[in-house]
Design an enzyme around this catalytic site. Structure first.
Site, short mmCIF file in Angstrom:
data_model
loop_
_atom_site.label_atom_id
_atom_site.label_comp_id
_atom_site.label_asym_id
_atom_site.label_seq_id
_atom_site.Cartn_x
_atom_site.Cartn_y
_atom_site.Cartn_z
N GLN A 1 -5.16 20.63 -21.58
CA GLN A 1 -5.72 19.39 -22.13
C GLN A 1 -7.12 19.08 -21.59
O GLN A 1 -7.82 18.24 -22.15
CB GLN A 1 -4.81 18.20 -21.83
N HIS B 1 7.54 17.34 -21.72
CA HIS B 1 6.35 17.17 -22.57
C HIS B 1 5.18 18.02 -22.03
O HIS B 1 4.53 18.74 -22.78
CB HIS B 1 5.97 15.68 -22.61
N GLU B 2 4.97 17.94 -20.72
CA GLU B 2 3.83 18.67 -20.12
C GLU B 2 4.08 20.18 -20.12
O GLU B 2 3.16 20.97 -20.34
CB GLU B 2 3.56 18.18 -18.70
N HIS C 1 3.06 21.76 -23.24
CA HIS C 1 1.61 21.97 -23.38
C HIS C 1 1.21 23.36 -22.89
O HIS C 1 0.26 23.95 -23.41
CB HIS C 1 0.83 20.93 -22.55
N CYS D 1 0.66 10.89 -26.04
CA CYS D 1 0.01 12.07 -25.46
C CYS D 1 -1.47 11.77 -25.35
O CYS D 1 -2.06 11.25 -26.31
CB CYS D 1 0.25 13.29 -26.36
N LEU D 2 -2.07 12.09 -24.22
CA LEU D 2 -3.49 11.79 -24.03
C LEU D 2 -4.36 12.57 -25.01
O LEU D 2 -5.51 12.21 -25.24
CB LEU D 2 -3.91 12.07 -22.59
N GLY E 1 1.14 11.90 -17.25
CA GLY E 1 1.24 13.35 -17.12
C GLY E 1 0.03 13.98 -17.79
O GLY E 1 -0.55 13.40 -18.71
NI NI Z 1 0.62 15.46 -24.01
#
Ligand code: NI
Length: 162
Positions: free
Chosen positions: A49, A130-131, A134, A88-89, A44
């Site tokens: 991000q 989660h996304e 963000h 998380c990236l 995701g």
């Molecule tokens: Ni994330």
């Protein structure tokens, strides 16, 4: 190729803006986010991000077709919650257990501006939540107890210095 911003960048903690133009540049952004997500082995990725303050995120679990969520709203969440380890990236190498609702209903529009609604549970519901966070500047470290958060971020700070 788009860079994925890591913890410490202020855009990651800001509320993103609604998307009003469904044009070529939006399609290109989605394609570039997809490439960046695959390169970094994510499932995701949200637009903030990659440094873009827009209410857009993508989800790509295993070989499933890419899912695109624009201007999304989580309209229902299950009472039942579940614990799952998240990464998380924007926090490479950091993983910890987060409690969230097991299932959600989400309304959004696709890349052409067409509305849709889905009910999700399991891993898909997890990634969506989660996304979605963000887009409101909420990070997964904000979803754990303050002491756990502090330990995690201290650990993360130490890892970054290695
Ligand atoms: Ni994330």
């Amino acid at each position: 190729m788009l860079n994925i911003l890591t913890y410490g960048e202020s855009i990651l903690t800001e509320k993103a803006n609604e998307i009003t133009e469904f044009d070529q540049s939006l399609q290109r952004l989605i394609e570039e986010m997809h490439e960046a997500m695959q390169r970094d082995h994510g499932i995701g990725l949200a637009a903030p991000q990659v440094g873009t303050s827009k209410r857009l995120f993508i989800v790509g679990i295993d070989d499933e077709p890419l899912r695109v969520f624009i201007n999304p709203h989580i309209v229902a969440s299950s009472q039942e919650t579940t614990e799952l380890e998240e990464g998380c990236l924007s926090f490479p190498g950091l993983y910890f257990t987060v409690v969230r609702p097991l299932a959600v209903d989400i309304e959004a529009v696709d890349m052409h501006g067409k509305p849709f609604r889905i009910s999700a549970d399991g891993l898909l519901a997890r990634v969506i939540q989660h996304e979605y966070d963000h887009l409101d500047g909420i990070l997964f470290v904000d979803r754990v107890s303050p002491s756990k958060r502090k330990r995690a971020l201290t650990h993360y700070g130490r890892m970054l210095k290695m």
